[in-house]
Write a protein that holds these residues in place. Structure first.
Motif, PDB file in Angstrom:
ATOM      1  N   SER A  40       0.801  -1.212   0.000  1.00 34.34           N
ATOM      2  CA  SER A  40       0.000   0.000   0.000  1.00 34.34           C
ATOM      3  C   SER A  40       0.836   1.264   0.000  1.00 34.34           C
ATOM      4  N   GLN A 174      -2.565   0.429  -5.746  1.00 36.55           N
ATOM      5  CA  GLN A 174      -2.880   1.642  -5.014  1.00 36.55           C
ATOM      6  C   GLN A 174      -2.691   2.858  -5.914  1.00 36.55           C
ATOM      7  N   ILE A 184      -4.792  11.326  -0.289  1.00 35.85           N
ATOM      8  CA  ILE A 184      -5.512  10.097   0.033  1.00 35.85           C
ATOM      9  C   ILE A 184      -4.988   8.985  -0.850  1.00 35.85           C
ATOM     10  N   THR A 185      -4.857   7.790  -0.274  1.00 35.78           N
ATOM     11  CA  THR A 185      -4.307   6.656  -1.003  1.00 35.78           C
ATOM     12  C   THR A 185      -5.187   5.428  -0.767  1.00 35.78           C
ATOM     13  N   PRO A 186      -6.141   5.171  -1.664  1.00 35.35           N
ATOM     14  CA  PRO A 186      -6.900   3.922  -1.564  1.00 35.35           C
ATOM     15  C   PRO A 186      -6.066   2.755  -2.084  1.00 35.35           C
ATOM     16  N   ARG A 187      -6.316   1.563  -1.572  1.00 36.47           N
ATOM     17  CA  ARG A 187      -5.566   0.389  -1.995  1.00 36.47           C
ATOM     18  C   ARG A 187      -6.453  -0.849  -1.928  1.00 36.47           C
ATOM     19  N   LEU A 228      -7.527   2.471   3.138  1.00 31.75           N
ATOM     20  CA  LEU A 228      -7.511   3.887   2.792  1.00 31.75           C
ATOM     21  C   LEU A 228      -6.605   4.613   3.772  1.00 31.75           C
ATOM     22  N   ARG A 229      -5.679   5.376   3.206  1.00 32.49           N
ATOM     23  CA  ARG A 229      -4.774   6.164   4.027  1.00 32.49           C
ATOM     24  C   ARG A 229      -4.934   7.639   3.688  1.00 32.49           C
ATOM     25  N   ASP A 243      -4.824   5.612   8.875  1.00 29.83           N
ATOM     26  CA  ASP A 243      -4.873   4.447   7.994  1.00 29.83           C
ATOM     27  C   ASP A 243      -5.961   3.495   8.477  1.00 29.83           C
ATOM     28  N   SER A 245      -8.124  -0.162   7.371  1.00 27.36           N
ATOM     29  CA  SER A 245      -8.122  -1.327   6.491  1.00 27.36           C
ATOM     30  C   SER A 245      -9.126  -2.359   6.983  1.00 27.36           C
TER      31      SER A 245
END
Length: 275
Positions: A40, A174, A184-187, A228-229, A243, A245
């Motif tokens: 991620s 990601q 924002i970083t969805p994975r 999601l971060r 973060d 998950s």
């Protein structure tokens, strides 16, 4: 006593706290930090360039929900330590040895002490009579492909500690989206666990059979994880992170007599400083 044996013999409560520390160490970092735990943060790993070494420190805390029947969630507070340069990437109990590569594809060797696995019979009444399952040292390789649209990481690891003698493979995607001072970083990740891996941590042996707990010899399975971060850069080297998950357990794990959940989850917040 070797360091590997000492880690494997840690009491269950200590292992759970270290597990949470492991997750926070590898999840809650600034956008430029490297992570050896999951794909991620693949973009951050790949973005490291040059020979400059960077360190990071911080504080984090959060909760982890484990799948075992009757085992309580863990809430912890912990420190964060990071290191990154052209050849090495380290976060918590994991370390990557990077191969020279040309973007967008890169490769690395990976070693990680997996702290989130295993239990002792005293962890919950439902585990009474079960033999201890120990966490182990995992080694393997990973490849990262930065497509420009999403970052894709594939990882294969084998248990070299000799506990489960299992293998696992992870494919993760990601995309980091900057939004001013936020990102924002969805994975999403698919995690394949082989039969030995699943059987060791979720199976029930003949000598462990009890009333309400039958013999269980599971096959391989696939877990699915969404995460999601959110990062907020207070100053250039100061970052607040959140973060979240959730993992959907494969049927071979969900059907285990010692498991009472179809999924697990984790939530962490942290402050980190890069220098």
């Amino acid at each position: 006593m070797s360091s590997q044996t000492a880690l494997g013999d840690l009491p269950a409560g200590v292992v759970r706290h270290l597990c949470a520390a492991c997750v926070a160490l590898v999840v809650l970092q600034g956008p430029q930090a490297a992570r050896a735990e999951t794909p991620s943060d693949a973009a951050a790993i790949a973005s490291a360039s040059g020979s400059e070494s960077r360190w990071g420190l911080g504080l984090g805390g959060g909760t982890i929900r484990r799948p075992y029947r009757g085992v309580d969630d863990e809430t912890v507070a912990l420190p964060i330590l990071l290191f990154e340069n052209r050849w090495l990437s380290m976060a918590g109990p994991g370390i990557d040895l990077k191969f020279p590569s040309t973007a967008p594809l890169s490769f690395r060797l990976r070693a990680r002490y997996e702290l989130g696995l295993g239990y002792e019979a005293v962890d919950a009444p439902a585990l009474a009579g079960m033999a201890e399952r120990k966490a182990g040292l995992w080694m393997g390789a990973a490849a990262l492909w930065r497509t420009g649209v999403v970052d894709i990481e594939a990882e294969w690891l084998g248990d070299v500690s000799g506990y489960s003698e299992g293998q696992r493979a992870t494919l993760g995607l990601q995309r980091r989206v900057p939004l001013g001072g936020f990102s924002i970083t969805p994975r999403v990740e698919a995690i394949w666990l082989d039969r030995r891996n699943v059987d060791y941590y979720y199976g029930v042996r003949s000598q462990e059979v009890r009333a309400g707990r039958s013999l269980y010899e599971p096959d391989s399975t696939v877990n699915l994880r969404l995460g999601l971060r959110v990062d907020y850069r207070i100053l250039p080297d100061h970052v607040l992170s959140l973060d979240l998950s959730a993992t959907r357990l494969g049927s071979a794990i969900e059907d285990s007599p010692i498991v009472d959940r179809s999924g697990t989850s984790a939530a962490f917040v942290a402050y980190s400083y890069r220098f």
